[in-house]
Scaffold this active site. Sequence first.
Site, PDB file in Angstrom:
ATOM      1  N   ALA A 180       0.857  -1.189   0.000  1.00 33.35           N
ATOM      2  CA  ALA A 180       0.000   0.000   0.000  1.00 33.35           C
ATOM      3  C   ALA A 180       0.890   1.235   0.000  1.00 33.35           C
ATOM      4  CB  ALA A 180      -0.863  -0.011   1.256  1.00 33.35           C
ATOM      5  N   GLY A 219       0.416  -5.261   0.823  1.00 38.13           N
ATOM      6  CA  GLY A 219      -0.742  -5.332  -0.068  1.00 38.13           C
ATOM      7  C   GLY A 219      -0.395  -5.933  -1.424  1.00 38.13           C
ATOM      8  N   GLU A 245      -0.598  -9.533  -0.976  1.00 39.80           N
ATOM      9  CA  GLU A 245      -2.006  -9.851  -0.734  1.00 39.80           C
ATOM     10  C   GLU A 245      -2.788  -9.927  -2.049  1.00 39.80           C
ATOM     11  OE1 GLU A 245      -2.419  -6.729   2.280  1.00 39.80           O
ATOM     12  OE2 GLU A 245      -3.063  -8.299   3.669  1.00 39.80           O
ATOM     13  N   GLU A 275       3.894  -5.577   7.512  1.00 35.77           N
ATOM     14  CA  GLU A 275       3.005  -4.624   8.183  1.00 35.77           C
ATOM     15  C   GLU A 275       3.289  -4.470   9.669  1.00 35.77           C
ATOM     16  OE1 GLU A 275       2.089  -6.799   5.905  1.00 35.77           O
ATOM     17  OE2 GLU A 275       0.498  -6.039   4.594  1.00 35.77           O
TER      18      GLU A 275
HETATM   19  N1  3HC Z   1       4.546   3.490   0.066  1.00 42.53           N
HETATM   20  C1  3HC Z   1       5.032   4.696  -0.307  1.00 42.53           C
HETATM   21  N2  3HC Z   1       6.303   4.914  -0.667  1.00 42.53           N
HETATM   22  C2  3HC Z   1       7.126   3.867  -0.660  1.00 42.53           C
HETATM   23  C3  3HC Z   1       6.710   2.588  -0.283  1.00 42.53           C
HETATM   24  C4  3HC Z   1       5.356   2.409   0.091  1.00 42.53           C
HETATM   25  N3  3HC Z   1       4.864   1.222   0.435  1.00 42.53           N
HETATM   26  N4  3HC Z   1       7.756   1.747  -0.365  1.00 42.53           N
HETATM   27  C5  3HC Z   1       8.791   2.485  -0.793  1.00 42.53           C
HETATM   28  N5  3HC Z   1       8.422   3.768  -0.971  1.00 42.53           N
HETATM   29  C6  3HC Z   1       9.252   4.872  -1.455  1.00 42.53           C
HETATM   30  C7  3HC Z   1      10.389   5.208  -0.505  1.00 42.53           C
HETATM   31  O1  3HC Z   1       9.978   6.101   0.494  1.00 42.53           O
HETATM   32  C8  3HC Z   1      11.407   5.795  -1.442  1.00 42.53           C
HETATM   33  O2  3HC Z   1      11.014   7.108  -1.721  1.00 42.53           O
HETATM   34  P1  3HC Z   1      12.109   8.263  -1.968  1.00 42.53           P
HETATM   35  O3  3HC Z   1      12.884   7.818  -3.167  1.00 42.53           O
HETATM   36  O4  3HC Z   1      11.294   9.478  -2.169  1.00 42.53           O
HETATM   37  O5  3HC Z   1      12.942   8.294  -0.733  1.00 42.53           O
HETATM   38  C9  3HC Z   1      11.207   4.983  -2.713  1.00 42.53           C
HETATM   39  O6  3HC Z   1       9.908   4.428  -2.624  1.00 42.53           O
HETATM   40  C10 3HC Z   1      12.195   3.865  -2.890  1.00 42.53           C
HETATM   41  O7  3HC Z   1      12.231   3.104  -1.694  1.00 42.53           O
HETATM   42  P2  3HC Z   1      13.582   2.487  -1.140  1.00 42.53           P
HETATM   43  O8  3HC Z   1      14.640   3.524  -1.093  1.00 42.53           O
HETATM   44  O9  3HC Z   1      13.263   1.774   0.116  1.00 42.53           O
HETATM   45  O10 3HC Z   1      13.935   1.471  -2.326  1.00 42.53           O
HETATM   46  P3  3HC Z   1      14.546   0.032  -2.258  1.00 42.53           P
HETATM   47  O11 3HC Z   1      14.678  -0.411  -3.646  1.00 42.53           O
HETATM   48  O12 3HC Z   1      15.746   0.021  -1.370  1.00 42.53           O
HETATM   49  O13 3HC Z   1      13.456  -0.868  -1.536  1.00 42.53           O
HETATM   50  C11 3HC Z   1      11.232  -1.756  -1.105  1.00 42.53           C
HETATM   51  C12 3HC Z   1      12.192  -1.085  -2.127  1.00 42.53           C
HETATM   52  C13 3HC Z   1      11.787  -3.122  -0.739  1.00 42.53           C
HETATM   53  C14 3HC Z   1       9.887  -1.841  -1.723  1.00 42.53           C
HETATM   54  C15 3HC Z   1      11.213  -0.891   0.171  1.00 42.53           C
HETATM   55  O14 3HC Z   1      10.962   0.437  -0.194  1.00 42.53           O
HETATM   56  C16 3HC Z   1      10.168  -1.302   1.168  1.00 42.53           C
HETATM   57  O15 3HC Z   1      10.413  -2.184   1.954  1.00 42.53           O
HETATM   58  N6  3HC Z   1       9.005  -0.612   1.147  1.00 42.53           N
HETATM   59  C17 3HC Z   1       7.955  -0.830   2.103  1.00 42.53           C
HETATM   60  C18 3HC Z   1       7.249  -2.114   1.877  1.00 42.53           C
HETATM   61  C19 3HC Z   1       6.097  -2.229   2.840  1.00 42.53           C
HETATM   62  O16 3HC Z   1       6.231  -2.014   4.028  1.00 42.53           O
HETATM   63  N7  3HC Z   1       4.948  -2.603   2.299  1.00 42.53           N
HETATM   64  C20 3HC Z   1       3.758  -2.765   3.091  1.00 42.53           C
HETATM   65  C21 3HC Z   1       2.991  -1.501   3.091  1.00 42.53           C
HETATM   66  S1  3HC Z   1       1.613  -1.552   4.141  1.00 42.53           S
HETATM   67  C22 3HC Z   1       0.474  -2.484   3.297  1.00 42.53           C
HETATM   68  O17 3HC Z   1       0.719  -2.934   2.216  1.00 42.53           O
HETATM   69  C23 3HC Z   1      -0.828  -2.632   3.995  1.00 42.53           C
HETATM   70  C24 3HC Z   1      -1.686  -3.717   3.417  1.00 42.53           C
HETATM   71  O18 3HC Z   1      -1.657  -4.834   4.282  1.00 42.53           O
HETATM   72  C25 3HC Z   1      -3.086  -3.219   3.280  1.00 42.53           C
END
Ligand code: 3HC
Length: 694
Positions: A63, A104, A107, A127
């Site tokens: 998400a 997500g 998911e 999460e």
């Molecule tokens: N939402 C918004 N922005 C995100 C994001 C997300 N889920 N994931 C990454 N970004 C952004 C980062 O803030 C960064 O932005 P910036 O360049 O402006 O600083 C850019 O994307 C690149 O991120 P990284 O520097 O971390 O890039 P990497 O290639 O090193 O890693 C990744 C990529 C593995 C996807 C890592 O960013 C990550 O772990 N992201 C979070 C994943 C996550 O926690 N997902 C779950 C979200 S909650 C959810 O899905 C709820 C659901 O259950 C309903």
Amino acid sequence: MTSPVTIQSHGDVAVVLVDNPPVNALNAAVRLGLCDQMAQVLADPAYKAVVLACAGRTFIGGADIREFDLPNGGGGPGFVEINGFFENRIKPVVAAIHGVALGGGLEIAMACHFRIATRDATFGQPEVKLGFVPGGGATQRLPRAIGITKAVEMIIGGEPIGVNEALGLGLIDDLFEGEPIAAGIAYARKIISEGRPFSALRDDDSKLAAARDNRALFTDSVAAAVKRTPYKETALACAEALGWCLDMPFDEGIDRAWDCFLTMKDSEQSKALRHVFFAERSINKIAGVARDTKRREIKSVAVVGAGTMGGGIAMSFANAGVSVKLIEVGKEALERGLATIRKNYESTAARGGMSKVDANKRISLIQGDVGLEHVADADLIIEAVFETMQIKKDVFVEIDKYAKPGAILATNTSFLDVNAIAAVTRRPEDVVGMHFFSPANIMKLCEIVRGKVTAPDVLATVSALARHIGKVPVVVGVSFGFVGNRMLLPRISQTGKMLLEGAFPQQIDGVARKFGMMGPLAMGDLAGLDIGWRSRKDSGEVSPIDDALCEAGRFGQKTGAGYYRYEPGSRTPIPDPDVEKLIVDTSRKLNVTRRAFSDEEIHERLIYPMINEGVRILEEGIAERASDIDLVWIHGFAWPIQTGGPMHLAERVGLTRVAERLEHLAALDNDNSLRPVPLLKRLADAGKAFVSFK
Ligand code: 3HC
Ligand code: NAI
């Protein structure tokens, strides 16, 4: 406006393509696009199968966390609705995954009927680390895909798994080489031509049967996972939601998990954890250092000084598979240092923390040498000798003599002026601080200290290298104690004051522990009280209680007694009536009238003066962002991550309130140093946040 989700038509296969760089996060536009396009392809009789694929470097990263604080989560359809389209009973859907499928993203993939992936793909439900349960059905679909025990591990642990494991567990059906769209189409065609039946995970309870018969399979795995995680509260909520897959119909479990997610994402804890997530990404942006700055090549690393820190730093490199040379003044010190490292690895292996083979491999990556001439072939040299300016200067003159051109010269000094150290070399632009925290092989923080003339490519190189060995590199400026240790000083001063005026160690530490941190006095016992005592003797400073303890031979854990007493072989602090007497006697000797301290006052005295120092650091530009300071405390001093760090906490408490309480303490103690610094007052008065300060 064009949608980030499009349909590509390939005969009887429709590809639903998400293109939302950088990580294809599911923002409102993507969620809306997914629903619209899926509704269209499901209704179109020309298509017999559907492929979900993503453009760019990855499948869906989850998400869009940035939208969580927007009204109504940014609008657009929710995950239950989106997943319903993929989980349809009309047409088979293949998720073609490259890069990561997280949160997500995984998911949605689990709502598809088939999942195929590239060899380097990873899958996870992170999460828990953001303070909420998965909202898009992972708590109900993942146990159906891989069984409850492994689902508990993945959801409560929050760590991703790789393709081999995913394949073995049945989370994915097949692997592919090359490009996701082509591979997805080929797989879809195979399904069509074979007339393969397709079913959704919602309709398959086979992997739940064992745990339904024997609940202990579930409860035991929950107990083990909860024990390991630092995110206990969220972990318990995840466990409860996972339990629903055993106890209630699929749709009810899905709806409840969604409601739970919506409530938890608005909690203080989730806000704090999301703040940390973005803080960790913003440290990649270093003022004056372009993102594409060419880094120097680091093929060999030398660490000078094989003491407590040098040994720990060498281990950090070895743990990441990087070989390192440890350099000492004499053979005896070198052997002592190497023996300590060997012992550390061997005891970790004996405890089952790593295999013996692994331990030996890491030990073999650390070679020792006597004499500074051995820095000659190193691309990076990290000095970790005694904390005395003259010794550091002498060592840097020597290093400068032997190091090759272009080598980076780093110092691990805790407090000393990096500019003064750089000035004794002929290449101050190659000198930088790399301040690791003790124990260096464990703590993730590395303050990257930027000198007056440190070259941008040096900063870019050491930051990337620190990240490569698993550290969190935070660039800071030169100042006594940089960021972390500088903020520690007001806390130490308040602790000494409270002890002298009425509190006892166990009360102060109890308040810190309740907040989630190790007590400062137990920490003092762990680090050793004699170090400060010896340096105070040189400088003529006094710290009455500490000095009295050391004069009584109580140096901390190493002597079995400090602020607490310790049973032989144990690290558990036990309150000691002798210490209470020593404290009361010291107060009496100094004519200090003791009084009661409430827990609330202790909390404020431990935390607010250090926040004040943090604001001063921000105002002086020693830290670039308030969130950098939060990372220093979380990763260098084990500050409870659930509160987001001291500066985030200050904003959540309210800067006005922090400023008021500091005024109150300053008046109570008649101590101007406790007054809120001008920036804090300015921001509080204007109702602004730290982020507004530049
Ligand atoms: N939402 C918004 N922005 C995100 C994001 C997300 N889920 N994931 C990454 N970004 C952004 C980062 O803030 C960064 O932005 P910036 O360049 O402006 O600083 C850019 O994307 C690149 O991120 P990284 O520097 O971390 O890039 P990497 O290639 O090193 O890693 C990744 C990529 C593995 C996807 C890592 O960013 C990550 O772990 N992201 C979070 C994943 C996550 O926690 N997902 C779950 C979200 S909650 C959810 O899905 C709820 C659901 O259950 C309903
Ligand atoms: P230590 O006393 O354990 O080790 C210092 C080592 O340097 C000794 O083994 C000594 O023999 C060696 N040494 C001295 N002069 C040398 C020379 N000319 N060439 C090669 N080796 C030489 O000290 P510690 O605790 O490891 O501290 C080292 C540095 O790290 C200091 O600057 C300290 O401030 C800093 N630091 C210490 C932390 C801690 O918690 N101990 C935390 C973060 C930084």
